[in-house]
Write a protein that holds these residues in place. Structure first.
Motif, mmCIF file in Angstrom:
data_model
loop_
_atom_site.group_PDB
_atom_site.id
_atom_site.type_symbol
_atom_site.label_atom_id
_atom_site.label_comp_id
_atom_site.label_asym_id
_atom_site.label_seq_id
_atom_site.Cartn_x
_atom_site.Cartn_y
_atom_site.Cartn_z
ATOM 1 N N LYS A 270 11.439 2.799 2.351
ATOM 2 C CA LYS A 270 11.889 1.869 3.099
ATOM 3 C C LYS A 270 13.658 2.278 3.442
ATOM 4 C CE LYS A 270 11.412 -1.212 -0.730
ATOM 5 N NZ LYS A 270 11.612 -3.167 -0.914
ATOM 6 N N PRO B 135 7.851 3.898 9.876
ATOM 7 C CA PRO B 135 6.488 4.326 8.922
ATOM 8 C C PRO B 135 5.178 4.329 10.119
ATOM 9 C CG PRO B 135 7.208 3.372 7.832
ATOM 10 C CD PRO B 135 8.855 3.484 8.518
ATOM 11 N N ASP B 136 5.735 3.421 10.974
ATOM 12 C CA ASP B 136 4.862 2.769 12.624
ATOM 13 C C ASP B 136 4.569 4.191 13.086
ATOM 14 O OD1 ASP B 136 8.090 2.383 12.900
ATOM 15 O OD2 ASP B 136 7.444 1.958 14.396
ATOM 16 N N ARG C 216 1.565 5.959 11.775
ATOM 17 C CA ARG C 216 0.248 4.505 12.500
ATOM 18 C C ARG C 216 -0.039 4.762 14.079
ATOM 19 N NH1 ARG C 216 0.016 0.033 15.009
ATOM 20 N NH2 ARG C 216 2.050 -0.333 14.630
ATOM 21 N N GLN D 90 -5.942 5.794 1.041
ATOM 22 C CA GLN D 90 -4.849 4.387 1.031
ATOM 23 C C GLN D 90 -4.090 5.617 0.435
ATOM 24 O OE1 GLN D 90 -6.027 4.400 -3.343
ATOM 25 N NE2 GLN D 90 -3.680 2.890 -3.804
ATOM 26 N N TRP E 192 -2.764 5.176 4.271
ATOM 27 C CA TRP E 192 -2.196 3.632 4.406
ATOM 28 C C TRP E 192 -0.757 3.510 4.200
ATOM 29 C CZ3 TRP E 192 -0.705 -0.663 1.535
ATOM 30 C CH2 TRP E 192 -0.884 -0.950 2.750
ATOM 31 N N GLN E 193 -0.444 3.913 2.625
ATOM 32 C CA GLN E 193 0.788 3.792 2.360
ATOM 33 C C GLN E 193 1.830 5.025 2.981
ATOM 34 O OE1 GLN E 193 -0.424 5.862 -1.681
ATOM 35 N NE2 GLN E 193 -0.278 3.714 -2.665
ATOM 36 N N HIS E 194 1.703 5.804 3.616
ATOM 37 C CA HIS E 194 2.493 6.523 4.478
ATOM 38 C C HIS E 194 2.830 5.636 4.953
ATOM 39 C CE1 HIS E 194 1.302 10.828 2.351
ATOM 40 N NE2 HIS E 194 1.986 10.126 1.556
ATOM 41 N N GLU E 195 1.614 5.055 6.360
ATOM 42 C CA GLU E 195 2.095 4.376 7.043
ATOM 43 C C GLU E 195 2.580 3.127 7.167
ATOM 44 O OE1 GLU E 195 -1.521 4.219 9.714
ATOM 45 O OE2 GLU E 195 -1.724 6.017 9.722
ATOM 46 N N GLN E 196 2.479 2.138 6.248
ATOM 47 C CA GLN E 196 3.536 1.340 5.614
ATOM 48 C C GLN E 196 4.212 1.428 5.203
ATOM 49 O OE1 GLN E 196 1.484 -2.045 6.299
ATOM 50 N NE2 GLN E 196 0.210 -0.649 7.084
ATOM 51 N N GLY E 197 4.365 2.601 4.546
ATOM 52 C CA GLY E 197 6.344 3.302 4.064
ATOM 53 C C GLY E 197 6.405 2.660 3.083
ATOM 54 N N GLU E 198 5.389 2.255 2.054
ATOM 55 C CA GLU E 198 5.064 2.339 0.345
ATOM 56 C C GLU E 198 6.115 3.488 -0.257
ATOM 57 O OE1 GLU E 198 2.132 0.518 -0.731
ATOM 58 O OE2 GLU E 198 2.542 -1.208 0.611
#
Length: 337
Positions: A3, A10-11, A14, A49, A52-58
């Motif tokens: 972020k 990141p969206d 997805r 996992q 998913w972390q990449h796509e959520q911006g984590e």
């Protein structure tokens, strides 16, 4: 954290995955396949996992993950939301499917990547080198290259992308690559130890005054052995002192010209953040001092430095040139990083 990255969306990852009809599990499988084909070693798992972390911006994807995503989705970094596009950067284009190379689009992909070579000075012959590389690629299976042999010096700071670009030129042309580090490292390390130094030293007076000249002499003698046989050759090394020394370059050009060889210095331009990311990622022992004293190291770096001789420039800020090279490799069906 992702972020905090300028331009990171990141969206979009997805959106791309869903547009390709992939689950996180399937996307991970495809990502591993692409990475293996491209010889990208930095993707050990690509598990759901992590994606998913990449796509959520984590978690912001590392350089090899970003390259693999670009290859998987056939897109650029700005297109995938990894960063903001550079001014004038081409961010969206179509490439030839891997199993269909009859319409010439793969040629366009190669030309697009090669056109990243631009004149660094007004009298630099960038069109000549572009055409020589493209001609050599086209002629590899037609009996050879009718041009005079060429010696390409790919220079730039550590982590700028020199080796990736040099390898790309080699894959297109079939010319041999002489990369300073693997060619001279065993000699340099043993010489440093014999002189009472650290084998990974690349920053002290001992290295600069007693070892560096030997290192580059080995590289250039190897290059001369090739061009004396009429073999075009690509060299990869920082060449910081050499390309900024008109006398050194003039001696090299004169010597090469006496053997009927053209010399093309190519400078790889990069930015500080990208260089640090790639240096960190490759985890080479010789880079430990740079990373431990990054600010001190950067104080010795002038990002606006350019060769003092006619030269060409490849702009690899934010990995733009390497991304295009990856796309061209994929279009050719020649994925070897």
């Amino acid at each position: 954290m992702g972020k905090h990255r300028a331009g990171w969306r990141p969206d979009r990852l997805r959106e791309q995955r869903e547009a390709h009809g992939l689950t996180l599990e399937k996307a991970g499988e495809r990502l591993r396949e692409v990475a293996e084909q491209a010889k990208l070693k930095g993707i050990p798992a690509a598990n759901p996992q992590t994606l998913w972390q990449h796509e959520q911006g984590e978690v912001y994807p590392g350089p090899h993950y970003r390259r693999a995503y670009c290859l998987l989705y056939r897109a650029t970094e700005p297109d995938l939301g990894f960063r903001t596009a550079l001014p004038g950067e081409e961010t969206c284009f179509k490439l030839t499917p891997m199993d269909d190379r009859l319409n010439g689009a793969h040629v366009l992909a190669v030309e697009r990547a090669i056109h990243r070579i631009s004149p660094g000075t007004e009298d630099a012959g960038h069109f000549a080198l572009q055409q020589r590389i493209i001609d050599a690629w086209k002629r590899r299976h037609t009996g050879g290259d009718p041009h005079r042999p060429v010696l390409i010096l790919v220079g730039g700071f550590a982590g700028s992308g020199k080796t990736e670009l040099a390898r790309f030129f080699v894959q297109l042309t079939g010319w041999p690559l002489l990369d300073k580090d693997p060619l001279t490292r065993p000699l340099v390390e043993r010489l440093l130890v014999a002189l009472g130094g650290d084998p990974n030293d690349r920053h002290t007076e001992l290295y600069r005054e007693r070892v560096r000249s030997v290192e580059y002499d080995c590289l250039m003698q190897s290059a001369m052995a090739n061009i004396k046989c009429g073999i075009s050759t690509v060299l990869s090394a920082p060449f910081i002192a050499e390309l900024t020394d008109p006398d050194w370059m003039q001696r090299l050009s004169n010597r090469a010209a006496s053997m009927g060889v053209d010399v093309f210095p190519v400078w790889v331009r990069c930015d500080e953040e990208s260089m640090r990311e790639y240096i960190t990622f490759r985890s080479a022992a010789r880079d430990a001092w740079k990373l431990a004293r990054w600010d001190e190291y950067m104080a010795t770096i002038d990002l606006e430095l350019r060769p003092a001789v006619p030269h060409l420039v490849v702009d690899n800020r934010l990995g733009t040139a390497v991304t295009l090279a990856d796309q061209a490799r994929q279009a050719m069906g020649a994925m070897y990083a």
